[in-house]
Design a protein around this motif. Structure first.
Motif, PDB file in Angstrom:
ATOM      1  N   PRO A  79       0.821  -1.203   0.000  1.00  0.00           N
ATOM      2  CA  PRO A  79       0.000   0.000   0.000  1.00  0.00           C
ATOM      3  C   PRO A  79       0.861   1.262   0.000  1.00  0.00           C
ATOM      4  CG  PRO A  79      -0.731  -1.525   1.704  1.00  0.00           C
ATOM      5  CD  PRO A  79       0.564  -2.058   1.157  1.00  0.00           C
ATOM      6  N   ALA A  80       0.394   2.289  -0.683  1.00  0.00           N
ATOM      7  CA  ALA A  80       1.128   3.555  -0.740  1.00  0.00           C
ATOM      8  C   ALA A  80       1.311   4.132   0.658  1.00  0.00           C
ATOM      9  CB  ALA A  80       0.397   4.545  -1.634  1.00  0.00           C
ATOM     10  N   SER A  81       0.328   3.946   1.551  1.00  0.00           N
ATOM     11  CA  SER A  81       0.448   4.483   2.910  1.00  0.00           C
ATOM     12  C   SER A  81       1.632   3.862   3.642  1.00  0.00           C
ATOM     13  CB  SER A  81      -0.838   4.245   3.690  1.00  0.00           C
ATOM     14  OG  SER A  81      -1.124   2.856   3.756  1.00  0.00           O
ATOM     15  N   THR A  82       1.896   2.591   3.399  1.00  0.00           N
ATOM     16  CA  THR A  82       3.042   1.923   4.024  1.00  0.00           C
ATOM     17  C   THR A  82       4.342   2.499   3.489  1.00  0.00           C
ATOM     18  OG1 THR A  82       1.780  -0.105   4.297  1.00  0.00           O
ATOM     19  CG2 THR A  82       4.177  -0.309   4.385  1.00  0.00           C
ATOM     20  N   VAL A  83       4.423   2.664   2.186  1.00  0.00           N
ATOM     21  CA  VAL A  83       5.631   3.214   1.567  1.00  0.00           C
ATOM     22  C   VAL A  83       5.882   4.633   2.059  1.00  0.00           C
ATOM     23  CG1 VAL A  83       6.683   3.898  -0.624  1.00  0.00           C
ATOM     24  CG2 VAL A  83       5.431   1.735  -0.457  1.00  0.00           C
ATOM     25  N   MET A  84       4.837   5.448   2.126  1.00  0.00           N
ATOM     26  CA  MET A  84       4.993   6.833   2.589  1.00  0.00           C
ATOM     27  C   MET A  84       5.450   6.873   4.041  1.00  0.00           C
ATOM     28  SD  MET A  84       4.527   8.597  -0.047  1.00  0.00           S
ATOM     29  CE  MET A  84       4.490  10.218   0.652  1.00  0.00           C
ATOM     30  N   ARG A  85       4.893   5.996   4.884  1.00  0.00           N
ATOM     31  CA  ARG A  85       5.312   5.958   6.289  1.00  0.00           C
ATOM     32  C   ARG A  85       6.788   5.604   6.393  1.00  0.00           C
ATOM     33  NH1 ARG A  85       2.961   1.605   8.100  1.00  0.00           N
ATOM     34  NH2 ARG A  85       4.879   0.472   8.372  1.00  0.00           N
ATOM     35  N   GLU A  86       7.214   4.602   5.616  1.00  0.00           N
ATOM     36  CA  GLU A  86       8.619   4.192   5.645  1.00  0.00           C
ATOM     37  C   GLU A  86       9.539   5.310   5.171  1.00  0.00           C
ATOM     38  OE1 GLU A  86       8.633   0.664   3.287  1.00  0.00           O
ATOM     39  OE2 GLU A  86       7.721  -0.560   4.868  1.00  0.00           O
ATOM     40  N   LEU A  87       9.132   6.045   4.163  1.00  0.00           N
ATOM     41  CA  LEU A  87       9.947   7.159   3.674  1.00  0.00           C
ATOM     42  C   LEU A  87      10.048   8.264   4.725  1.00  0.00           C
ATOM     43  CD1 LEU A  87       8.758   7.393  -0.034  1.00  0.00           C
ATOM     44  CD2 LEU A  87      10.996   6.626   0.797  1.00  0.00           C
ATOM     45  N   ARG A  88       8.936   8.549   5.407  1.00  0.00           N
ATOM     46  CA  ARG A  88       8.982   9.558   6.474  1.00  0.00           C
ATOM     47  C   ARG A  88       9.919   9.111   7.578  1.00  0.00           C
ATOM     48  NH1 ARG A  88       3.313  10.058   5.547  1.00  0.00           N
ATOM     49  NH2 ARG A  88       2.912   8.576   7.219  1.00  0.00           N
ATOM     50  N   GLU A  89       9.818   7.842   7.968  1.00  0.00           N
ATOM     51  CA  GLU A  89      10.686   7.323   9.032  1.00  0.00           C
ATOM     52  C   GLU A  89      12.150   7.388   8.614  1.00  0.00           C
ATOM     53  OE1 GLU A  89       9.166   3.409   9.696  1.00  0.00           O
ATOM     54  OE2 GLU A  89       7.488   4.124  10.925  1.00  0.00           O
ATOM     55  N   ARG A  90      12.432   7.001   7.396  1.00  0.00           N
ATOM     56  CA  ARG A  90      13.805   7.031   6.897  1.00  0.00           C
ATOM     57  C   ARG A  90      14.342   8.464   6.884  1.00  0.00           C
ATOM     58  NH1 ARG A  90      14.105   4.480   1.305  1.00  0.00           N
ATOM     59  NH2 ARG A  90      12.941   2.916   2.433  1.00  0.00           N
ATOM     60  N   MET A  95      17.852  12.780   9.378  1.00  0.00           N
ATOM     61  CA  MET A  95      18.010  14.135   9.882  1.00  0.00           C
ATOM     62  C   MET A  95      18.385  14.169  11.360  1.00  0.00           C
ATOM     63  SD  MET A  95      15.000  16.152   7.762  1.00  0.00           S
ATOM     64  CE  MET A  95      13.975  16.173   9.170  1.00  0.00           C
ATOM     65  N   ALA A  96      18.291  13.041  12.055  1.00  0.00           N
ATOM     66  CA  ALA A  96      18.604  13.010  13.489  1.00  0.00           C
ATOM     67  C   ALA A  96      20.111  13.152  13.684  1.00  0.00           C
ATOM     68  CB  ALA A  96      18.119  11.698  14.094  1.00  0.00           C
ATOM     69  N   GLY A 102      16.496  10.291  17.180  1.00  0.00           N
ATOM     70  CA  GLY A 102      15.552  11.266  16.651  1.00  0.00           C
ATOM     71  C   GLY A 102      14.348  11.396  17.577  1.00  0.00           C
ATOM     72  N   PRO A 103      13.492  12.340  17.293  1.00  0.00           N
ATOM     73  CA  PRO A 103      12.344  12.584  18.177  1.00  0.00           C
ATOM     74  C   PRO A 103      11.350  11.431  18.105  1.00  0.00           C
ATOM     75  CG  PRO A 103      12.171  13.911  16.187  1.00  0.00           C
ATOM     76  CD  PRO A 103      13.511  13.231  16.158  1.00  0.00           C
ATOM     77  N   LYS A 104      10.692  11.208  19.234  1.00  0.00           N
ATOM     78  CA  LYS A 104       9.656  10.182  19.253  1.00  0.00           C
ATOM     79  C   LYS A 104       8.355  10.849  18.842  1.00  0.00           C
ATOM     80  CE  LYS A 104      11.634   7.194  22.746  1.00  0.00           C
ATOM     81  NZ  LYS A 104      11.437   6.534  24.021  1.00  0.00           N
ATOM     82  N   ARG A 105       7.861  10.451  17.693  1.00  0.00           N
ATOM     83  CA  ARG A 105       6.604  10.990  17.186  1.00  0.00           C
ATOM     84  C   ARG A 105       5.719   9.854  16.729  1.00  0.00           C
ATOM     85  NH1 ARG A 105       8.606  15.501  12.956  1.00  0.00           N
ATOM     86  NH2 ARG A 105      10.393  16.129  14.136  1.00  0.00           N
ATOM     87  N   LYS A 106       4.462  10.098  16.860  1.00  0.00           N
ATOM     88  CA  LYS A 106       3.512   9.110  16.340  1.00  0.00           C
ATOM     89  C   LYS A 106       3.346   9.387  14.859  1.00  0.00           C
ATOM     90  CE  LYS A 106      -1.065   7.261  16.831  1.00  0.00           C
ATOM     91  NZ  LYS A 106      -2.337   7.320  17.501  1.00  0.00           N
ATOM     92  N   ILE A 107       3.607   8.366  14.049  1.00  0.00           N
ATOM     93  CA  ILE A 107       3.482   8.506  12.604  1.00  0.00           C
ATOM     94  C   ILE A 107       2.209   7.811  12.188  1.00  0.00           C
ATOM     95  CG2 ILE A 107       4.517   7.930  10.398  1.00  0.00           C
ATOM     96  CD1 ILE A 107       7.205   8.164  11.710  1.00  0.00           C
ATOM     97  N   LEU A 108       1.426   8.544  11.402  1.00  0.00           N
ATOM     98  CA  LEU A 108       0.132   8.011  10.974  1.00  0.00           C
ATOM     99  C   LEU A 108       0.260   6.856  10.053  1.00  0.00           C
ATOM    100  CD1 LEU A 108      -1.634  11.389  10.415  1.00  0.00           C
ATOM    101  CD2 LEU A 108      -1.741   9.929  12.414  1.00  0.00           C
TER     102      LEU A 108
END
Length: 108
Positions: A79-90, A95-96, A102-108
């Motif tokens: 799913p595109a949502s999975t790919v987008m989440r992985e890219l955000r995490e990467r 950037m950390a 890196g900061p602890k954030r809840k990723i949708l």
């Protein structure tokens, strides 16, 4: 006896208002005419091109099969949502600062 190709390419649809309208089902045709009627001189070309591309894609049998598989959730891939989440995490890890997670954030 002449031979006929098994798979024939669909005829290209001219990028004209009449050709696009003729290729659309009635419900979409009304939406097309509404958007064309609301378009300004600056945007009318974009509206026509967007609808023309939609008609071109919809007329391609492979695209129709792929769209049906996506709707049925049987298409290969992730799913595109999975790919987008992985890219955000990467991106967050890249950037950390070194030595931190890196900061602890809840990723949708």
């Amino acid at each position: 006896m002449s031979t006929q190709p098994i798979h024939s390419d669909p005829q290209p649809i001219p990028c004209t208002q009449n050709a696009v309208a003729a290729a659309l089902p009635p419900a979409q045709r009304m939406e097309f005419y509404r958007e064309m009627g609301e378009a300004t001189p600056e945007t009318i070309g974009h509206v026509l091109t967007n609808w023309w591309l939609l008609v071109q894609v919809a007329g391609d049998p492979q695209t129709a099969r792929t769209a049906a598989a996506v709707k049925a959730r049987t298409a290969p891939g992730r799913p595109a949502s999975t790919v987008m989440r992985e890219l955000r995490e990467r991106g967050q890890r890249a950037m950390a600062p070194t030595g931190t997670r890196g900061p602890k954030r809840k990723i949708l």
